[in-house]
Design a protein around this motif. Structure first.
Motif, PDB file in Angstrom:
ATOM      1  N   VAL A 176       0.908  -1.083   0.068  1.00 57.87           N
ATOM      2  CA  VAL A 176      -0.017  -0.037  -0.139  1.00 57.87           C
ATOM      3  C   VAL A 176       0.802   1.363  -0.033  1.00 57.87           C
ATOM      4  O   VAL A 176       0.824   2.047  -0.859  1.00 57.87           O
ATOM      5  CB  VAL A 176      -0.961  -0.102   1.237  1.00 57.87           C
ATOM      6  CG1 VAL A 176      -1.767   1.228   1.468  1.00 57.87           C
ATOM      7  CG2 VAL A 176      -1.904  -1.190   1.074  1.00 57.87           C
ATOM      8  N   HIS A 226      -5.748  -0.711   5.742  1.00 58.67           N
ATOM      9  CA  HIS A 226      -4.778  -0.877   4.604  1.00 58.67           C
ATOM     10  C   HIS A 226      -3.504  -1.442   5.258  1.00 58.67           C
ATOM     11  O   HIS A 226      -2.659  -1.312   4.392  1.00 58.67           O
ATOM     12  CB  HIS A 226      -4.672   0.379   3.820  1.00 58.67           C
ATOM     13  CG  HIS A 226      -5.780   0.799   3.139  1.00 58.67           C
ATOM     14  ND1 HIS A 226      -6.232  -0.041   1.917  1.00 58.67           N
ATOM     15  CD2 HIS A 226      -6.757   1.858   2.987  1.00 58.67           C
ATOM     16  CE1 HIS A 226      -7.294   0.675   1.292  1.00 58.67           C
ATOM     17  NE2 HIS A 226      -7.406   1.913   1.955  1.00 58.67           N
ATOM     18  N   ASP A 232      -6.293  -1.755  -3.401  1.00 60.48           N
ATOM     19  CA  ASP A 232      -5.780  -2.678  -2.215  1.00 60.48           C
ATOM     20  C   ASP A 232      -6.631  -4.074  -2.456  1.00 60.48           C
ATOM     21  O   ASP A 232      -7.664  -3.979  -1.844  1.00 60.48           O
ATOM     22  CB  ASP A 232      -5.825  -2.111  -0.947  1.00 60.48           C
ATOM     23  CG  ASP A 232      -5.619  -3.008   0.089  1.00 60.48           C
ATOM     24  OD1 ASP A 232      -5.439  -4.106   0.128  1.00 60.48           O
ATOM     25  OD2 ASP A 232      -5.422  -2.382   1.333  1.00 60.48           O
TER      26      ASP A 232
END
Ligand SMILES: Cc1ncc(COP(=O)(O)O)c(C=O)c1O
Length: 447
Positions: A118, A142, A249
């Motif tokens: 990420v 994330h 993601d």
């Protein structure tokens, strides 16, 4: 005697393992795991509906992966990709470029865990666009590095005491198809969900200074949420208009979890960057960013490299993972099994007062437990009681976002095992409805 072994490990962990690294659920000390079955140090087995947080899509210890790991470990455990080449990296990079969606030339970079991928997407988006700002969604998870934490908005505990976080991040409401924005019980429309972003662009964030929007297609830890239909397509158009990249993601939802290789394939959008992690290498530490070649070309070394990244043992495990997905037709099988499970769970939605919503794709299913179906009030306590009953009866499942049962078994789970798990889960739901699970003390458990 064996009970003492469990307690001993738990006591040791309390003494030596820092509490920031584990969310408390059960006293489960796992000794071995195969397929969709976990066995604890007392020899008790459990059907795994958590897949080690979706990092065991092809099942625990599949022979093909174990053999690939052993074979590569005997040849070479590691040589850093930062300076030299090795074939496992080269082969895996090519296969990921072929498998990952997007009808454009792609390149790959590897990391060690989802969070760093990420961070990498943020770097590449900023590098390519020359723009500073990043937008992500409310309720997103994330990861645990500074970049991925700054993009995450799910929990105060991950942000408390560690600030300042990174500058230049903004957050917009996730387009939840079940509940609406700001406590509303009904979902909003696509236009309503896009309004905060449009307002942002008109008043305090110049759109031409936004590098990317970071997306979880189906929001994982935020409660396995599905987006309202058409939202991501509309968002993608808006991004194109303003030259903003879409960075997905896919760490939790990718690698076959939703019945497609990438969850992006459920939508009519093209992602400029996609991050994979968790199940990519059968649970070995690895992540990857697959992106448009011109975007990946924007940065020069050592902008994003890790000494132990693209470890050849992990690369071989990842190649074996892809072989299993393909040879066992596992992605189509996931879609089939998921459909079957959802059909059964949807019957419970009419049958049981506490089952508010059943959602998801493939074997990434959320069961939202509520106190009342009209207001959709979350019932975190009931959800945890259900989980504890399941645990006592040999099924491992957790609750996320307070009230949502996370149904994410290894994709190799058999129909028989699914039936067994569903039988126990249904007894737990009946138990909670009849007030029979009040002996479970759930305080301090869960997120
Ligand atoms: C959607 C998503 N992104 C990123 C991460 C972070 O991955 P990792 O814990 O492997 O760093 C997770 C982990 O749960 C996740 O679910």
């Amino acid at each position: 005697m064996q009970e003492d072994k469990v307690q001993k490990v738990i006591e040791h962990d309390k003494k030596y393992f820092a509490k920031a690294g584990r969310i408390p659920y059960y006293p489960l000390v796992i000794e071995s795991a195969h397929g969709a079955t976990l066995t604890d140090v007392n020899g008790k087995s459990y059907i795994d509906l958590l897949s080690s947080a979706s990092s065991q899509n092809v099942g625990h210890t599949p022979k093909k992966i174990v053999e690939a790991i052993k074979k590569q470990a005997e040849k070479m455990v590691h040589y850093t990709p930062a300076y030299m080449h090795h074939e496992p990296l080269s082969k895996l990079a090519e296969r990921l470029c072929q498998l990952s969606p997007g009808s454009f030339e792609k390149q790959v970079l590897f990391g060690l865990t989802g969070s760093d991928a990420v961070d990498g997407m943020i770097k590449f988006a900023r590098g390519f666009t020359g723009r500073p700002y990043v937008i992500s969604f409310t309720n997103a998870y994330h990861g645990s590095t500074y970049g991925s934490i700054t993009a995450s908005t799910i929990s105060l505990n991950m942000r408390r005491k560690i600030g300042p976080l990174l500058p230049g991040f903004f957050h917009i409401p996730y387009p939840d198809a079940y509940r609406g924005m700001y406590g509303a019980s009904n979902a909003n429309t696509v236009d309503e969900y896009l309004a905060p972003l449009k307002e942002m662009f008109e008043t305090y964030v110049p759109a031409e200074e936004v590098a990317c929007i970071l997306i979880e297609t189906f929001q994982g830890d935020g409660g396995l949420l599905e987006p309202v239909k058409g939202y991501f397509e509309a968002l993608s158009e808006l991004c194109k208009e303003h030259g903003i990249l879409l960075a997905v993601d896919d760490i939790q939802q990718g690698f076959g979890r939703t019945g497609k290789f990438s969850s992006v394939e459920h939508f009519d959008i093209e992602a400029d960057l996609i991050a994979y992690g968790k199940s990519i290498a059968g649970g070995m530490p690895m992540s990857a960013i697959v992106g448009r070649k011109e975007v990946m070309d924007a940065l020069d070394a050592p902008a994003h490299l890790f000494t132990t990244g693209a470890n050849p043992v992990c690369c071989e495990a990842a190649l074996a993972t892809i072989d299993i997905l393909e040879e066992d037709n596992l992605i189509a099988e996931t879609a089939r099994k998921g459909q079957r499970v959802k059909e059964q769970l949807q019957q419970w939605q009419t049958k049981y007062d506490c089952v508010g919503d059943v959602r998801g794709e493939g074997l990434s299913i959320g069961i939202d437990i509520v106190t009342d179906k009209r207001n959709k009030t979350k019932d975190a306590e009931a959800a945890l009681k259900i989980c504890n009953y399941c645990f006592d009866h040999g099924v491992v499942i957790i609750a996320i976002a307070g009230s949502v049962l996370r149904f994410q078994p290894p994709l190799v789970i058999t129909d028989d095992e699914l039936d067994q798990a569903l039988t126990i889960l249904e007894s737990a739901i009946q138990g909670v409805e009849n007030g029979e699970l009040d002996t479970y003390q759930v305080e301090g458990q869960g997120w």
